[in-house]
Scaffold this active site. Structure first.
Site, PDB file in Angstrom:
ATOM      1  N   ALA A 136       0.823  -1.215   0.000  1.00 60.36           N
ATOM      2  CA  ALA A 136       0.000   0.000   0.000  1.00 60.36           C
ATOM      3  C   ALA A 136       0.859   1.268   0.000  1.00 60.36           C
ATOM      4  CB  ALA A 136      -0.938   0.006   1.208  1.00 60.36           C
ATOM      5  N   CYS A 137       2.074   1.187   0.562  1.00 59.46           N
ATOM      6  CA  CYS A 137       2.970   2.351   0.612  1.00 59.46           C
ATOM      7  C   CYS A 137       3.644   2.620  -0.733  1.00 59.46           C
ATOM      8  CB  CYS A 137       4.014   2.157   1.701  1.00 59.46           C
ATOM      9  SG  CYS A 137       5.093   0.739   1.404  1.00 59.46           S
ATOM     10  N   GLY A 138       3.416   1.733  -1.725  1.00 63.54           N
ATOM     11  CA  GLY A 138       3.985   1.931  -3.051  1.00 63.54           C
ATOM     12  C   GLY A 138       5.305   1.223  -3.287  1.00 63.54           C
TER      13      GLY A 138
END
Length: 178
Positions: free
Chosen positions: A155-157
């Protein structure tokens, strides 16, 4: 899986949306599913979603009227416990025996004689944290089966380990254990 009783616990992760797919798949395969969610899990998905999938109340409040012994009753009822998604917080709580909300009290009351599966989902730094790694090893020694995590886009990339396994893989693991 027809008629199997599964206690499904969700902790606060963006992967809760994928956990709903697992709940749905378990039900489609004939399992009876009872959900419990942490307060943080309910920040990611609504109680109505879980009730709509299971047609059952979602347990999340320790001191709600009528829930005082539910953590014991649900453990007695369940044939298998699945914690999905599992954050570093809840994994570390279980390993340390911390019981400070409904979900962690429910997990602390687990007798480990029945199958207990955990599908982690967290940032790579949380997963690789030495405390989390120690907690995972401690739980494995107690007989807990871990499903994943996988390497993928978080989710943080960042592409790294910590991604929750896909619903089909989790369903496969539950079927194998049952």
């Amino acid at each position: 899986m027809k008629g199997k009783k599964i206690l499904f616990i969700l902790s606060g992760s963006i992967a809760c949306f994928k956990a709903c797919e697992v709940v749905s798949a378990l039900i489609k395969n004939g399992a009876e599913v009872q959900t419990c969610a942490t307060k943080n899990a309910l920040n990611f998905i609504g109680e109505a979603t879980l009730e709509g999938l299971t047609h059952k109340k979602v347990y999340h409040e320790m001191f709600e009227s009528g829930s005082y012994l539910k953590h014991i009753e649900l453990n007695s009822w369940a044939e298998l416990t699945l914690l999905c998604p599992a954050t570093a917080n809840i994994i570390n709580k279980i390993a340390a025996g911390i019981a400070d909300d409904f979900a962690s009290t429910l997990l602390a009351a687990n007798d480990y004689k029945k199958p207990f599966l955990i599908a982690p989902a967290m940032n790579v730094n949380l997963y690789l944290n030495p405390a989390t790694a120690e907690s995972i090893e401690k739980l494995k020694k107690r007989g807990v089966v871990f499903i994943g995590p996988e390497t993928g886009l978080l989710a943080c990339g960042v592409k790294a380990i910590g991604k929750m396994s896909e619903p089909a893989e989790i369903l496969k693991a539950v079927k194998e254990v049952l």
